[in-house]
Scaffold this motif. Structure first.
Motif, PDB file in Angstrom:
ATOM      1  N   ILE A  63      -4.852  -1.138 118.225  1.00  0.00           N
ATOM      2  CA  ILE A  63      -5.800  -0.409 119.062  1.00  0.00           C
ATOM      3  C   ILE A  63      -5.815   1.038 118.590  1.00  0.00           C
ATOM      4  CG2 ILE A  63      -6.387   0.216 121.433  1.00  0.00           C
ATOM      5  CD1 ILE A  63      -4.317  -2.198 122.147  1.00  0.00           C
ATOM      6  N   TRP A  81     -14.581  -4.544 117.886  1.00  0.00           N
ATOM      7  CA  TRP A  81     -13.515  -5.535 118.138  1.00  0.00           C
ATOM      8  C   TRP A  81     -13.655  -6.595 117.056  1.00  0.00           C
ATOM      9  CZ3 TRP A  81     -13.164  -8.876 123.260  1.00  0.00           C
ATOM     10  CH2 TRP A  81     -12.202  -9.876 123.093  1.00  0.00           C
ATOM     11  N   ILE A  88      -8.132  -5.519 127.430  1.00  0.00           N
ATOM     12  CA  ILE A  88      -7.922  -4.312 126.628  1.00  0.00           C
ATOM     13  C   ILE A  88      -9.259  -3.687 126.249  1.00  0.00           C
ATOM     14  CG2 ILE A  88      -7.103  -3.488 124.386  1.00  0.00           C
ATOM     15  CD1 ILE A  88      -4.818  -5.530 124.594  1.00  0.00           C
ATOM     16  N   ASN A  89     -10.215  -4.512 125.848  1.00  0.00           N
ATOM     17  CA  ASN A  89     -11.518  -4.002 125.425  1.00  0.00           C
ATOM     18  C   ASN A  89     -12.259  -3.339 126.583  1.00  0.00           C
ATOM     19  OD1 ASN A  89     -13.476  -3.767 123.246  1.00  0.00           O
ATOM     20  ND2 ASN A  89     -14.726  -5.210 124.406  1.00  0.00           N
ATOM     21  N   CYS A 122      -0.832   0.841 119.819  1.00  0.00           N
ATOM     22  CA  CYS A 122      -1.827   1.850 120.168  1.00  0.00           C
ATOM     23  C   CYS A 122      -1.567   3.123 119.368  1.00  0.00           C
ATOM     24  CB  CYS A 122      -1.763   2.167 121.657  1.00  0.00           C
ATOM     25  SG  CYS A 122      -1.923   0.734 122.753  1.00  0.00           S
ATOM     26  N   PHE A 137      -3.455   0.450 129.666  1.00  0.00           N
ATOM     27  CA  PHE A 137      -3.606  -0.969 129.313  1.00  0.00           C
ATOM     28  C   PHE A 137      -2.582  -1.813 130.067  1.00  0.00           C
ATOM     29  CE2 PHE A 137      -5.295   0.758 125.125  1.00  0.00           C
ATOM     30  CZ  PHE A 137      -6.611   0.429 125.392  1.00  0.00           C
ATOM     31  N   ARG A 155      -1.679   3.938 126.414  1.00  0.00           N
ATOM     32  CA  ARG A 155      -1.017   2.620 126.389  1.00  0.00           C
ATOM     33  C   ARG A 155      -0.683   2.156 127.802  1.00  0.00           C
ATOM     34  NH1 ARG A 155       4.435   2.148 125.395  1.00  0.00           N
ATOM     35  NH2 ARG A 155       4.519   3.764 127.002  1.00  0.00           N
ATOM     36  N   GLY A 208       0.657  -5.381 120.899  1.00  0.00           N
ATOM     37  CA  GLY A 208      -0.466  -4.469 120.771  1.00  0.00           C
ATOM     38  C   GLY A 208       0.069  -3.101 120.391  1.00  0.00           C
ATOM     39  N   ILE A 253       2.556  -2.527 123.220  1.00  0.00           N
ATOM     40  CA  ILE A 253       2.401  -3.444 124.343  1.00  0.00           C
ATOM     41  C   ILE A 253       2.970  -4.773 123.877  1.00  0.00           C
ATOM     42  CG2 ILE A 253       0.770  -4.593 125.885  1.00  0.00           C
ATOM     43  CD1 ILE A 253      -1.221  -2.330 125.199  1.00  0.00           C
ATOM     44  N   LEU A 279      -3.003  -5.121 132.467  1.00  0.00           N
ATOM     45  CA  LEU A 279      -2.512  -6.431 132.026  1.00  0.00           C
ATOM     46  C   LEU A 279      -1.455  -7.008 132.960  1.00  0.00           C
ATOM     47  CD1 LEU A 279      -2.229  -5.664 128.211  1.00  0.00           C
ATOM     48  CD2 LEU A 279      -3.758  -7.338 129.242  1.00  0.00           C
TER      49      LEU A 279
END
Length: 412
Positions: free
Chosen positions: A348, A384, A253-254, A318, A279, A276, A316, A304, A283
């Motif tokens: 995020i 982060w 993600i980062n 967003c 990402f 989103r 996650g 996510i 993933l």
């Protein structure tokens, strides 16, 4: 007046005193019911014991010093003003000044010998939250009293400085001691009962997954402590992502978030759902083996999710930054999705504000004021940051939350 003058900083050494506190601390953890140890939220319990066993720094509140002139009965053998009085038996009345020093912190700590000490420590009486320093005048005036007062203040403040140095070092150690004692006992209980703290969710990295991702070419035509309460029901481990998998997900993600920042012409006009999906596209090819058809899937427009047995193991969320209130509401929304102890999460945030540093500072300050915040666990980089939170319906269920913020300024 009833008081007893004694030599300060002259009893047990601070080393022995702190060692006794560590034994008391370990004994308290060992006395807890086994199911309490297994079910209690680890960080909340550590915070409770930390507040209980940390020592407050000692301080003389000099602005509150007061004085009182009294008459004292003094043995004639202590009389030094007149040669005729030396060696004469009996007592005489002498004028004395009592100086009262209000003390902040545990005043009884002034009896303990710090690691740096003198063989002639100051003397005073301890009564409630005050030190009482007595100066017998022996027919001398106020200048003598003030001289003796200043000598005492210099000596007592020097010794308090030595003592506070030991207290600071002790306080820096006590949290790690608590954590080691607690985890050590918990692991012994689990080993004896043949339990695990959690059941790892079956998830593995695809060998064929690309190690990096390609950046699309831009189109040139057009960012206060209470002991935790726990029921004593038998402990049951929850499924969880292992730490390595969680950190690997966050790294992916980062990397994608940093790509948004480096390539504003590609991503600046995207909405939350579009970002989103970028990402998800990174993933999904990397992992296989979840309980759902897709390893990572979405619920609503901005989520996510990694689900296992009908529950969310990773969430996650967003969102575009819309201010502190909206940010805290996003955390509320995320926490509402979770049921398991030790779930793993990420918030995020895409920030369009020109002053990204100020926005980051607002977020870092606001998150600590959230009602479910437990502790800050450090950061992987400036944007982060890792935290522990508890679930709203059960403060003993603690989850990990990563705050990840990316600067996505619109390109005109």
């Amino acid at each position: 007046m009833d008081y007893y003058v004694e030599t300060l900083f002259n009893s047990i050494s601070f080393f022995d005193y702190s060692r006794g506190l560590f034994r008391e601390l370990e004994d308290e953890i060992n006395r807890e019911d086994e199911n309490y140890i297994l079910n209690v939220g680890q960080e909340k319990y550590i915070e409770y014991l930390s507040d209980k066993y940390k020592l407050k720094l000692i301080e003389i509140l000099e602005e509150g010093i007061t004085q009182e002139v009294v008459e004292e009965s003094v043995s004639n053998q202590h009389m030094t003003m007149s040669p005729l009085s030396r060696g004469v038996s009996g007592v005489s009345k002498q004028e004395a000044v009592l100086f009262y020093f209000p003390v902040s912190g545990d005043i009884d700590l002034l009896k303990i010998q710090p690691s740096t000490f003198t063989f002639s420590p100051p003397r005073a009486a301890i009564k409630e939250n005050e030190l009482i320093h007595k100066v017998i005048l022996f027919n001398r005036g106020s200048e003598y009293a003030l001289q003796q007062l200043n000598i005492f203040k210099t000596n007592i403040n020097q010794m308090i400085t030595y003592l506070n140095t030991d207290i600071i070092q002790y306080n820096e150690t006590v949290v790690s001691k608590i954590r080691n004692f607690f985890i050590g006992r918990k692991n012994k209980i689990l080993k004896r009962q043949n339990l695990a703290t959690s059941i790892n969710i079956p998830l593995k990295k695809r060998d064929s997954a690309p190690k990096t991702f390609a950046i699309p070419t831009p189109n040139m035509r057009r960012k206060i402590t209470i002991k935790p309460r726990v029921g004593l029901q038998p402990f049951e481990p929850d499924p969880t992502l292992d730490e390595n998998t969680y950190n690997d997900i966050l790294r992916i993600i980062n990397d994608m978030g940093k790509a948004f920042e480096r390539n504003p012409s590609v991503y600046s006009n995207k909405g939350e759902e579009d970002l989103r999906d970028h990402f998800l596209m990174q993933l999904e090819p990397n992992y296989e083996g979840s309980a759902t058809g897709e390893t990572f899937n979405k619920k609503g427009k901005t989520d996510i999710l990694l689900r296992h047995d009908g529950n969310n193991a990773f969430v996650g969320e967003c969102k575009f930054w819309k201010g502190e209130k909206s940010f805290l509401s996003t955390i509320d929304q995320l926490l509402g999705y979770l049921t398991w102890r030790d779930s793993k999460t990420a918030v995020i945030m895409f920030v369009k504000n020109r002053d990204f540093t100020q926005t980051l500072n607002v977020a870092k300050s606001a998150i600590k004021n959230h009602k479910n915040f437990v502790r800050f666990n450090g950061g992987q980089d400036e944007t982060w940051l890792n935290y522990t939170f508890n679930l709203p319906e059960d403060t003993n269920k603690e989850i990990q939350l990563a705050l990840m913020m990316y600067h996505t300024v619109d390109v005109n």
